[in-house]
Design a protein around this motif. Structure first.
Motif, PDB file in Angstrom:
ATOM      1  N   LEU A  53     -23.144 -30.090 -23.204  1.00 22.27           N
ATOM      2  CA  LEU A  53     -22.491 -31.209 -23.884  1.00 22.27           C
ATOM      3  C   LEU A  53     -23.518 -31.909 -24.747  1.00 22.27           C
ATOM      4  N   SER A  54     -23.114 -32.310 -25.934  1.00 26.17           N
ATOM      5  CA  SER A  54     -23.996 -33.120 -26.763  1.00 26.17           C
ATOM      6  C   SER A  54     -24.047 -34.533 -26.178  1.00 26.17           C
ATOM      7  N   PRO A  55     -25.015 -35.341 -26.575  1.00 26.74           N
ATOM      8  CA  PRO A  55     -25.047 -36.729 -26.087  1.00 26.74           C
ATOM      9  C   PRO A  55     -23.767 -37.494 -26.422  1.00 26.74           C
ATOM     10  N   GLU A  56     -23.048 -37.055 -27.476  1.00 29.30           N
ATOM     11  CA  GLU A  56     -21.786 -37.711 -27.852  1.00 29.30           C
ATOM     12  C   GLU A  56     -20.593 -37.133 -27.103  1.00 29.30           C
ATOM     13  N   GLY A  57     -20.835 -36.105 -26.242  1.00 26.00           N
ATOM     14  CA  GLY A  57     -19.759 -35.543 -25.444  1.00 26.00           C
ATOM     15  C   GLY A  57     -19.053 -34.357 -26.055  1.00 26.00           C
ATOM     16  N   ARG A  58     -19.650 -33.729 -27.088  1.00 23.20           N
ATOM     17  CA  ARG A  58     -19.036 -32.551 -27.706  1.00 23.20           C
ATOM     18  C   ARG A  58     -19.507 -31.286 -26.991  1.00 23.20           C
ATOM     19  N   PRO A  59     -18.576 -30.396 -26.577  1.00 28.29           N
ATOM     20  CA  PRO A  59     -18.976 -29.175 -25.864  1.00 28.29           C
ATOM     21  C   PRO A  59     -19.544 -28.126 -26.795  1.00 28.29           C
ATOM     22  N   ASN A  60     -20.468 -27.342 -26.278  1.00 33.42           N
ATOM     23  CA  ASN A  60     -21.090 -26.251 -27.026  1.00 33.42           C
ATOM     24  C   ASN A  60     -21.190 -25.048 -26.102  1.00 33.42           C
ATOM     25  N   LEU A  61     -21.052 -23.854 -26.671  1.00 34.83           N
ATOM     26  CA  LEU A  61     -21.128 -22.619 -25.876  1.00 34.83           C
ATOM     27  C   LEU A  61     -21.783 -21.533 -26.715  1.00 34.83           C
ATOM     28  N   ALA A  62     -22.811 -20.868 -26.168  1.00 35.88           N
ATOM     29  CA  ALA A  62     -23.510 -19.827 -26.917  1.00 35.88           C
ATOM     30  C   ALA A  62     -24.147 -18.817 -25.964  1.00 35.88           C
ATOM     31  N   PRO A  63     -24.186 -17.529 -26.365  1.00 30.28           N
ATOM     32  CA  PRO A  63     -24.819 -16.503 -25.527  1.00 30.28           C
ATOM     33  C   PRO A  63     -26.294 -16.317 -25.892  1.00 30.28           C
ATOM     34  N   TYR A  64     -27.099 -16.038 -24.868  1.00 29.80           N
ATOM     35  CA  TYR A  64     -28.539 -15.782 -25.045  1.00 29.80           C
ATOM     36  C   TYR A  64     -28.915 -14.540 -24.246  1.00 29.80           C
ATOM     37  N   SER A  65     -29.457 -13.534 -24.939  1.00 31.10           N
ATOM     38  CA  SER A  65     -29.819 -12.299 -24.244  1.00 31.10           C
ATOM     39  C   SER A  65     -31.249 -12.307 -23.727  1.00 31.10           C
ATOM     40  N   PHE A  66     -32.020 -13.339 -24.057  1.00 27.85           N
ATOM     41  CA  PHE A  66     -33.313 -13.539 -23.403  1.00 27.85           C
ATOM     42  C   PHE A  66     -33.065 -14.550 -22.285  1.00 27.85           C
ATOM     43  N   PHE A  67     -32.610 -14.039 -21.133  1.00 25.74           N
ATOM     44  CA  PHE A  67     -32.135 -14.883 -20.038  1.00 25.74           C
ATOM     45  C   PHE A  67     -32.392 -14.178 -18.719  1.00 25.74           C
ATOM     46  N   ASN A  68     -32.744 -14.954 -17.688  1.00 28.67           N
ATOM     47  CA  ASN A  68     -32.875 -14.357 -16.362  1.00 28.67           C
ATOM     48  C   ASN A  68     -33.120 -15.439 -15.318  1.00 28.67           C
ATOM     49  N   ILE A  69     -33.074 -15.031 -14.042  1.00 25.61           N
ATOM     50  CA  ILE A  69     -33.477 -15.907 -12.954  1.00 25.61           C
ATOM     51  C   ILE A  69     -34.982 -15.743 -12.778  1.00 25.61           C
ATOM     52  N   VAL A  70     -35.670 -16.841 -12.542  1.00 27.88           N
ATOM     53  CA  VAL A  70     -37.131 -16.834 -12.453  1.00 27.88           C
ATOM     54  C   VAL A  70     -37.599 -16.844 -11.009  1.00 27.88           C
ATOM     55  N   SER A  71     -36.881 -17.589 -10.150  1.00 28.94           N
ATOM     56  CA  SER A  71     -37.303 -17.697  -8.756  1.00 28.94           C
ATOM     57  C   SER A  71     -36.127 -18.138  -7.909  1.00 28.94           C
ATOM     58  N   GLU A  72     -36.312 -18.035  -6.586  1.00 27.74           N
ATOM     59  CA  GLU A  72     -35.351 -18.601  -5.646  1.00 27.74           C
ATOM     60  C   GLU A  72     -36.104 -19.499  -4.680  1.00 27.74           C
ATOM     61  N   SER A  73     -35.430 -20.562  -4.260  1.00 30.06           N
ATOM     62  CA  SER A  73     -36.052 -21.570  -3.379  1.00 30.06           C
ATOM     63  C   SER A  73     -37.349 -22.113  -3.964  1.00 30.06           C
ATOM     64  N   PRO A  74     -37.341 -22.774  -5.094  1.00 24.86           N
ATOM     65  CA  PRO A  74     -36.171 -23.275  -5.813  1.00 24.86           C
ATOM     66  C   PRO A  74     -35.536 -22.205  -6.698  1.00 24.86           C
ATOM     67  N   ASP A  75     -34.247 -22.363  -6.943  1.00 23.90           N
ATOM     68  CA  ASP A  75     -33.486 -21.413  -7.760  1.00 23.90           C
ATOM     69  C   ASP A  75     -33.600 -21.820  -9.231  1.00 23.90           C
ATOM     70  N   ILE A  76     -34.431 -21.091  -9.962  1.00 25.50           N
ATOM     71  CA  ILE A  76     -34.734 -21.444 -11.347  1.00 25.50           C
ATOM     72  C   ILE A  76     -34.269 -20.346 -12.289  1.00 25.50           C
ATOM     73  N   VAL A  77     -33.608 -20.737 -13.378  1.00 21.41           N
ATOM     74  CA  VAL A  77     -33.226 -19.802 -14.430  1.00 21.41           C
ATOM     75  C   VAL A  77     -33.907 -20.209 -15.732  1.00 21.41           C
ATOM     76  N   MET A  78     -33.933 -19.268 -16.672  1.00 21.55           N
ATOM     77  CA  MET A  78     -34.505 -19.559 -17.974  1.00 21.55           C
ATOM     78  C   MET A  78     -33.689 -18.867 -19.057  1.00 21.55           C
ATOM     79  N   PHE A  79     -33.709 -19.437 -20.262  1.00 21.51           N
ATOM     80  CA  PHE A  79     -33.198 -18.746 -21.441  1.00 21.51           C
ATOM     81  C   PHE A  79     -34.078 -19.126 -22.612  1.00 21.51           C
ATOM     82  N   SER A  80     -34.203 -18.190 -23.539  1.00 13.87           N
ATOM     83  CA  SER A  80     -35.079 -18.391 -24.685  1.00 13.87           C
ATOM     84  C   SER A  80     -34.266 -18.393 -25.966  1.00 13.87           C
TER      85      SER A  80
END
Length: 220
Positions: A53-80
């Motif tokens: 969501l933008s700060p004004e409340g507008r929704p946004n949606l986009a795909p990223y193929s540079f994406f993955n889970i980085v760790s568990e406990s804590p559960d961290i994901v990343m996208f580039s």
């Protein structure tokens, strides 16, 4: 045949010799091919279908193929992201984003949401996708997606090369604080990845999906 006086092999042997037919240096781009082959080699790659969501409340949606889970406990994901796009700016400004699972059935919608719309226009509307509320954060999730990860933004880091030069890519990290899973894909206490058929990117304009899973126990 074992050598005289020797013991027979204890298991099958495979040749590890590979015939290399080309070598190139990425910085020089001297592969001689019409298109860069790198993303066809590091494949398949999971797709992070990120809603914000933008700060004004507008929704946004986009795909990223540079994406993955980085760790568990804590559960961290990343996208580039190449550049500070709306997704990154929204995540940084609001501190929240959602990773929606892209599947084979949603390939067309995933592709449509990669359209570079003017800031503020909704990819949800463009792709005809309904929104569903999250439990713990404000951004909406894709209602039809069978899984969604509610994430709290941790940091966004601009990538530099080995000489310290900025590359124009920004890696965003988030901690998963809530997970939605469609009950239809849970059997005997396990998520059926092959039935979800997660969508992934290969090289060029190619997509792939998981429809076969094999279990191989780790050696002890």
């Amino acid at each position: 045949r074992p050598p005289a006086g020797g013991s027979p092999p204890t298991g099958p042997r495979r040749s590890r010799h590979a015939v290399l037919t080309m070598f190139y240096e990425p910085a020089l781009g001297n592969h001689g091919l019409p298109h860069n082959p790198l993303k066809a080699l590091v494949a398949p790659r999971p797709i992070g279908w990120i809603s914000t969501l933008s700060p004004e409340g507008r929704p946004n949606l986009a795909p990223y193929s540079f994406f993955n889970i980085v760790s568990e406990s804590p559960d961290i994901v990343m996208f580039s992201s190449a550049g500070l796009k709306d997704t990154v700016r929204n995540a940084m400004a609001t501190g929240e984003f959602v990773c929606n699972l892209a599947t084979r059935d949603l390939m067309d919608e995933v592709n449509i949401t990669s359209t570079p719309l003017p800031s503020g226009e909704s990819e949800f509307e463009l792709a005809g996708l309904a929104q569903a509320p999250c439990r713990l954060i404000r951004p909406p999730r894709v209602a039809i997606s069978p899984c969604a990860l509610e994430c709290v933004w941790i940091d966004t880091v601009e990538v530099t090369d080995r000489r310290g030069r900025r590359a124009g890519y920004h890696v965003t990290y988030g901690e998963i604080i809530g997970i939605h899973i469609d009950d239809r894909f849970i059997e005997a206490g396990r998520v059926c990845t092959d039935k979800l058929q997660p969508l992934s990117r290969a090289g060029y304009f190619d997509y792939a999906w998981i429809d076969t899973v094999t279990s191989v126990p780790r050696p002890r």
